[in-house]
Design an enzyme around this catalytic site. Structure first.
Site, PDB file in Angstrom:
ATOM      1  CB  ALA A  64     -31.765  -6.193 -22.775  1.00 59.76           C
ATOM      2  NE  ARG A 104     -28.222 -14.531 -23.309  1.00 56.39           N
ATOM      3  CZ  ARG A 104     -28.112 -13.693 -24.334  1.00 56.39           C
ATOM      4  NH1 ARG A 104     -29.187 -13.309 -24.996  1.00 56.39           N
ATOM      5  NH2 ARG A 104     -26.936 -13.207 -24.687  1.00 56.39           N
ATOM      6  CG  ASP A 255     -27.635  -6.695 -23.120  1.00 56.67           C
ATOM      7  OD1 ASP A 255     -26.992  -6.104 -24.022  1.00 56.67           O
ATOM      8  OD2 ASP A 255     -28.414  -7.631 -23.355  1.00 56.67           O
ATOM      9  CE  LYS A 266     -24.199  -9.615 -27.842  1.00 55.68           C
ATOM     10  NZ  LYS A 266     -24.266 -10.791 -26.970  1.00 55.68           N
TER      11      LYS A 266
HETATM   12  C1  LIG Z   1     -32.164  -3.637 -27.351  1.00 58.69           C
HETATM   13  S1  LIG Z   1     -31.017  -4.326 -26.317  1.00 58.69           S
HETATM   14  C2  LIG Z   1     -30.293  -5.507 -27.353  1.00 58.69           C
HETATM   15  C3  LIG Z   1     -28.969  -5.929 -26.804  1.00 58.69           C
HETATM   16  O1  LIG Z   1     -28.995  -7.330 -26.541  1.00 58.69           O
HETATM   17  C4  LIG Z   1     -28.011  -7.925 -27.349  1.00 58.69           C
HETATM   18  O2  LIG Z   1     -27.433  -9.044 -26.776  1.00 58.69           O
HETATM   19  P1  LIG Z   1     -27.938 -10.521 -27.234  1.00 58.69           P
HETATM   20  O3  LIG Z   1     -28.100 -10.489 -28.721  1.00 58.69           O
HETATM   21  O4  LIG Z   1     -26.843 -11.424 -26.738  1.00 58.69           O
HETATM   22  O5  LIG Z   1     -29.248 -10.724 -26.498  1.00 58.69           O
HETATM   23  C5  LIG Z   1     -26.994  -6.823 -27.516  1.00 58.69           C
HETATM   24  O6  LIG Z   1     -26.246  -6.627 -26.326  1.00 58.69           O
HETATM   25  C6  LIG Z   1     -27.887  -5.672 -27.798  1.00 58.69           C
HETATM   26  O7  LIG Z   1     -27.321  -4.419 -27.682  1.00 58.69           O
END
Ligand SMILES: CSC[C@H]1O[C@H](OP(=O)(O)O)[C@H](O)[C@@H]1O
Length: 360
Positions: A64, A104, A255, A266
């Protein structure tokens, strides 16, 4: 090992990994390609809107806060190629912002960053209606770099707040919330880093995090690189580790966090939270204030990204399921506030129900 009594929270002295950067000449977004990790570190230099948008959509850059930083720097870089007349510049700038906003839907940091840049340009035009495009570009650049610096400061500060909360022993993480997911240091993994620096005797249990393996590919890579004790586990092993008493706390990122403290993160995070509740283990969410969306009353309103079925069917480039089998692939789930022990931010650690008051 040096025992640190106080953590450095100054973003200007941070010497760690910064996965999202503005190139030295100021004309390209520089990204560490997270799809190639842990095999190799490949740095990309992007200056075209579609390339930057696709980098976010394909998780070349992800996490995020990192998505917000990439959009901020990316929009500034794209502005360099826009028309020189103010009206056309503003129209095309808004179209570029809309394209990035369409990449996204769940991580609110993306929209916070784009809104900050839009507001900065509008404020400049309010003060100076005939402002030259060059001046508007400078406003975009300053605002984008400030967004990135503020994210790093927030991560360092929340790391310090969270370090005081994290117990010694087994710490369960999910997905990647480290330097790779932010402008540096990390959120939940930043808390782990800060606690480790203060001498907390911890051992991280790293959920691999299917289907895209942000845990095994990215979190394990960060922890091994930093020399922080860890063990990689399959997602379906977390329950057994808790049942064996090997986990003393869980800490995850977010997020988007709604006003009542419900947190989107996630896919699989909700499962971890329920397991922690069942085993009486604290479950922390760590996020900068830019991840908190006080406009949403609860997690029910958080948009959940549905991603390609082949992310589930295909693993390591090989088909692991019938090519035509129907698939569900929500990239996030929502953990209700009642399962969350505390929300760790740069403003301090809050009970989920305290956010609305703290945000005023
Ligand atoms: C530090 S927030 C990271 C957060 O984002 C990830 O999702 P993605 O890898 O799909 O961007 C995941 O939800 C993490 O917790």
């Amino acid at each position: 090992m040096t025992i640190t009594t106080k953590l450095d929270t100054n973003p200007d002295t941070y010497a760690g990994l910064r996965p999202v950067q503005l190139r030295e000449d100021g004309r390209a977004l520089v990204l560490l390609d997270q799809r190639q990790l842990p095999r190799e570190s490949v740095w990309l230099e992007l200056d075209a809107l579609e390339d930057i948008a696709v980098a976010i959509e394909t998780l070349t850059v992800r996490g995020a806060p990192a998505i917000g930083c990439a959009a901020a720097i990316g929009l500034y870089v794209v502005s360099l190629g826009l028309p020189e007349t103010q009206a056309e510049f503003l129209a095309e700038l808004e179209a570029a912002s809309a394209r990035l906003a369409d990449t996204r839907p769940t991580a609110v940091n993306l929209f916070v960053a784009l809104d900050q840049l839009r507001a900065a340009v509008q404020e400049q035009l309010r003060r100076e209606p005939e402002a030259e495009v060059a001046k508007l570009r400078e406003v975009l650049r300053a605002t984008a770099l400030d967004h990135v610096r503020e994210d790093l400061r927030a991560c360092l500060e929340l790391g310090a707040h969270g370090a005081a909360k994290l117990p010694a022993g087994g710490i369960l993480t999910h997905c990647n919330t480290g330097a790779l997911a932010t402008s540096g240091h990390g959120t939940a993994l930043g808390v782990v880093r800060s606690a480790w620096a203060l001498g907390t005797k911890l051992h991280v249990f790293v959920d691999e995090t299917r289907p895209l393996l942000q845990g095994s590919r990215l979190t394990a890579w960060e922890l091994v690189h930093d020399g922080i004790p860890c063990s990689l586990i399959c997602d379906n092993m977390a329950g057994a580790m808790l049942a064996r008493g090997e986990i003393q706390a869980a800490i995850v990122g977010a997020d988007r966090i709604a006003r009542n403290g419900d947190a989107a993160n996630k896919i699989g995070t909700y499962t971890v939270a329920v397991l922690c509740k069942h085993h009486g283990v604290p479950f922390y969410v760590a996020a900068p204030w830019t991840t908190i969306d006080l406009s949403l009353a609860s997690g029910a309103a958080i948009p959940i990204e549905e991603r390609s079925p082949d992310e589930v069917r295909v693993h390591g480039g090989a088909l692991r399921a019938p090519a035509t089998v129907p698939v569900r692939n929500p990239a996030f789930d929502v953990t209700p506030a009642e399962l969350i022990t505390g929300i760790i931010t740069e403003r301090g650690v809050f009970e989920p129900g305290q956010l609305a008051r703290a945000g005023r």
